[in-house]
Design a protein around this motif. Structure first.
Motif, PDB file in Angstrom:
ATOM      1  N   GLY B  55     -39.308  -1.927 -15.169  1.00 37.48           N
ATOM      2  CA  GLY B  55     -39.361  -0.499 -14.871  1.00 37.48           C
ATOM      3  C   GLY B  55     -39.752  -0.232 -13.424  1.00 37.48           C
ATOM      4  N   ILE B  56     -39.744   1.049 -13.066  1.00 35.01           N
ATOM      5  CA  ILE B  56     -40.071   1.468 -11.703  1.00 35.01           C
ATOM      6  C   ILE B  56     -41.352   2.292 -11.740  1.00 35.01           C
ATOM      7  CG2 ILE B  56     -39.288   2.792  -9.698  1.00 35.01           C
ATOM      8  CD1 ILE B  56     -37.388   0.581 -10.127  1.00 35.01           C
ATOM      9  N   ALA B  57     -42.286   1.943 -10.870  1.00 36.91           N
ATOM     10  CA  ALA B  57     -43.548   2.689 -10.788  1.00 36.91           C
ATOM     11  C   ALA B  57     -43.730   3.230  -9.380  1.00 36.91           C
ATOM     12  CB  ALA B  57     -44.719   1.792 -11.160  1.00 36.91           C
ATOM     13  N   LEU B  73     -42.880   2.708  -3.861  1.00 36.83           N
ATOM     14  CA  LEU B  73     -42.182   2.469  -5.122  1.00 36.83           C
ATOM     15  C   LEU B  73     -42.405   1.010  -5.498  1.00 36.83           C
ATOM     16  CD1 LEU B  73     -40.781   4.972  -5.971  1.00 36.83           C
ATOM     17  CD2 LEU B  73     -38.641   4.092  -5.072  1.00 36.83           C
ATOM     18  N   HIS B  74     -42.510   0.744  -6.786  1.00 39.72           N
ATOM     19  CA  HIS B  74     -42.654  -0.651  -7.207  1.00 39.72           C
ATOM     20  C   HIS B  74     -41.597  -1.041  -8.201  1.00 39.72           C
ATOM     21  CE1 HIS B  74     -46.119  -1.442  -4.878  1.00 39.72           C
ATOM     22  NE2 HIS B  74     -46.649  -0.312  -5.268  1.00 39.72           N
ATOM     23  N   VAL B  75     -41.057  -2.237  -7.989  1.00 37.34           N
ATOM     24  CA  VAL B  75     -39.989  -2.751  -8.835  1.00 37.34           C
ATOM     25  C   VAL B  75     -40.528  -3.944  -9.623  1.00 37.34           C
ATOM     26  CG1 VAL B  75     -38.306  -1.980  -7.114  1.00 37.34           C
ATOM     27  CG2 VAL B  75     -39.091  -4.354  -7.096  1.00 37.34           C
ATOM     28  N   PRO B  76     -39.805  -4.386 -10.628  1.00 39.07           N
ATOM     29  CA  PRO B  76     -40.283  -5.519 -11.422  1.00 39.07           C
ATOM     30  C   PRO B  76     -40.603  -6.738 -10.546  1.00 39.07           C
ATOM     31  CG  PRO B  76     -38.477  -4.453 -12.560  1.00 39.07           C
ATOM     32  CD  PRO B  76     -38.577  -3.805 -11.210  1.00 39.07           C
ATOM     33  N   GLY B  77     -41.715  -7.369 -10.840  1.00 33.81           N
ATOM     34  CA  GLY B  77     -42.152  -8.513 -10.049  1.00 33.81           C
ATOM     35  C   GLY B  77     -43.233  -8.142  -9.050  1.00 33.81           C
ATOM     36  N   ASP B  78     -43.352  -6.857  -8.753  1.00 29.84           N
ATOM     37  CA  ASP B  78     -44.379  -6.380  -7.808  1.00 29.84           C
ATOM     38  C   ASP B  78     -45.733  -6.229  -8.483  1.00 29.84           C
ATOM     39  OD1 ASP B  78     -42.320  -6.031  -6.019  1.00 29.84           O
ATOM     40  OD2 ASP B  78     -42.475  -3.849  -5.902  1.00 29.84           O
ATOM     41  N   PHE B  79     -46.770  -6.524  -7.733  1.00 31.08           N
ATOM     42  CA  PHE B  79     -48.090  -6.034  -8.102  1.00 31.08           C
ATOM     43  C   PHE B  79     -48.155  -4.582  -7.635  1.00 31.08           C
ATOM     44  CE2 PHE B  79     -50.276 -10.211  -8.584  1.00 31.08           C
ATOM     45  CZ  PHE B  79     -51.059  -9.880  -9.678  1.00 31.08           C
ATOM     46  N   LEU B  97     -42.328   5.711 -13.284  1.00 29.86           N
ATOM     47  CA  LEU B  97     -41.228   6.668 -13.064  1.00 29.86           C
ATOM     48  C   LEU B  97     -40.134   6.471 -14.110  1.00 29.86           C
ATOM     49  CD1 LEU B  97     -40.796   6.890  -9.186  1.00 29.86           C
ATOM     50  CD2 LEU B  97     -42.063   8.376 -10.724  1.00 29.86           C
ATOM     51  N   THR B  98     -40.108   5.290 -14.697  1.00 30.09           N
ATOM     52  CA  THR B  98     -39.224   5.011 -15.827  1.00 30.09           C
ATOM     53  C   THR B  98     -40.108   4.330 -16.869  1.00 30.09           C
ATOM     54  OG1 THR B  98     -38.677   2.747 -15.198  1.00 30.09           O
ATOM     55  CG2 THR B  98     -37.365   4.486 -14.184  1.00 30.09           C
ATOM     56  N   PRO B  99     -39.639   4.121 -18.084  1.00 25.32           N
ATOM     57  CA  PRO B  99     -40.463   3.357 -19.020  1.00 25.32           C
ATOM     58  C   PRO B  99     -40.791   1.998 -18.402  1.00 25.32           C
ATOM     59  CG  PRO B  99     -38.587   4.343 -20.143  1.00 25.32           C
ATOM     60  CD  PRO B  99     -38.375   4.558 -18.675  1.00 25.32           C
ATOM     61  N   CYS B 100     -42.046   1.657 -18.385  1.00 21.69           N
ATOM     62  CA  CYS B 100     -42.469   0.416 -17.734  1.00 21.69           C
ATOM     63  C   CYS B 100     -43.166  -0.511 -18.716  1.00 21.69           C
ATOM     64  CB  CYS B 100     -43.473   0.722 -16.609  1.00 21.69           C
ATOM     65  SG  CYS B 100     -42.735   1.305 -15.076  1.00 21.69           S
TER      66      CYS B 100
END
Lengths: 239, 239
Positions: B55-57, B73-79, B97-100
């Motif tokens: 998901g996106i945070a 913005l954070h994408v999968p794999g990010d802390f 921002l999306t289901p995470c």
DNA sequence: CGTTCGTTTGAACGACCTCAACGATCGTGG
DNA sequence: CCACGATCGTTGAGGTCGTTCAAACGAACG
């Protein structure tokens, strides 16, 4: 002059005499940098970081058409490019905005230091995270604050940061930047900075003249900027 | 899913099997976070960091009048909040921002990890410095790029970051954000984002529709954004 | 004492915003 | 199954903040 660097750390975290001594031992030779001269180029592999002993420095990036954006300001006591310790090369330029005195600190010495004092490693890590926090506040400024608030916010931030290292007082501080420099910090044109400064002056809030920020109404300045010093992480924390 | 975190690190630095194993051992329980729900509050003392598995945070801050600015913005794999390891509390909020799907990583485990593997400490320090580098690029965007370039630049950045962790391809990627989210990322209004998206679409550069970024002309998109991936530090460096 | 650099001010323009309305989609409940 | 509200996307009209262009002024400096 290293004292300002120590003061900056102590404002946030306790530091033992031994730790202080170890930090002092890492500081390499100092040199002077003239106004508007670049002392770290983008993209170049680095083996040292740079401590600002005196003066104001800026990180900036620019676009092809010559538009320049300052992404951070550095005051005495700050590492201007501690992040190069892990990044190895920078994505931006470092320039003196006023005559600066800087000291080189070899990465190898930093590596030794944090090996002997792992806690200092975390303190330096904290320091780069604090830079990032200021970057975020700048993103907020550029994204949602209008010109007046943007300028007011910068004046607030620099006020707090300078006072931490014993420069300036409640009435104001020396900031020998041009209105053009200010414009490049805030994503505005020099013309509009000029008009906004006039408004702030006429409102009796702050006067920027002759290289000095004279704060006449701190509460009003803070209110205009919606300045909340939380992001500067001033409450001491043992870590 | 931790694989994306490992891939993200390996894109920049080599990682031994032993180091990888040690990192995997730090990952705590995972949980799901619904769209638009906050999973880290500002100002609260934290004892763990949060890894985005899916998901996106977003990190955001807001002003009194409700204006919101996303700072990262954070994408999968990010802390999402590795910086809380040294900052202890955050100056901003973290929201899905999306289901995470996220995993907690206790600070105590990170401390153990970097004590046993000092090099991983530097890699994680690097990671927070990379966040700061992206913040700087965002400051540049907000300061000097116009609406079209700002949006184009975001699309470029996310494209590169997602491809690093195996999501999306040259033709585009899934990005299930609303135009309102986009507006809050770029310091624009949703109305103007809408108009700018239309222009980009009509120019045949990129289409943002149905939760997907469809890149029809990468060269043009990159040119409009003046996107230079340097600031993402993609060239592997042994450190 | 001319040149350069920064400041200041005016006038006109334009990018982006505000306000407003309408349409499409979708989940929910009657 | 349809009505309904909620949310998001789309478009128009008009306003505003900040820009651009231009010119004049002052201070610093060789």
């Amino acid at each position: 002059m290293i004292a300002r660097h120590i003061a900056r750390i102590r404002a946030r975290h306790p530091l033992s005499a031994e730790e202080e001594q170890a930090i002092r031992a890492t500081i390499g030779p100092a040199r002077d940098v003239a106004t508007h001269s670049v002392f770290i180029e983008a993209g170049v592999r680095l083996d040292h970081s740079t401590l600002i002993l005196d003066g104001i420095a800026a990180r900036y990036k620019d676009l092809r058409d010559g538009q320049r954006q300052v992404t951070a300001l550095h005051v005495p006591g700050d590492f201007a490019d501690l992040h190069s310790f892990t990044l190895k090369r920078l994505d931006h330029v470092l320039m003196a905005l006023t005559p600066c005195r800087v000291a080189m600190v070899a990465h190898s010495r930093i590596a030794d230091l944090i090996e002997r004092f792992p806690r200092l490693g975390r303190l330096y890590w904290f320091s780069t995270n604090l830079d990032a926090s200021m970057h975020r506040e700048w993103v907020l400024s550029m994204g949602v604050r209008d010109a007046l608030a943007r300028i007011a916010h910068l004046f607030c931030e620099v006020q707090v940061r300078l006072q931490l290292v014993g420069l300036g007082d409640a009435s104001g501080y020396a900031l020998n930047l041009s209105q053009i420099d200010l414009a490049e910090c805030r994503g505005l044109t020099a013309v509009h900075v000029n008009r906004s400064l006039r408004r702030l002056r006429e409102m009796g809030v702050v006067t920027f003249r002759a290289g000095r920020v004279e704060i006449t109404d701190w509460a009003a300045l803070r209110a205009i900027a919606e300045f909340d010093p939380d992001y500067l992480y001033l409450d001491p924390d043992p870590l």
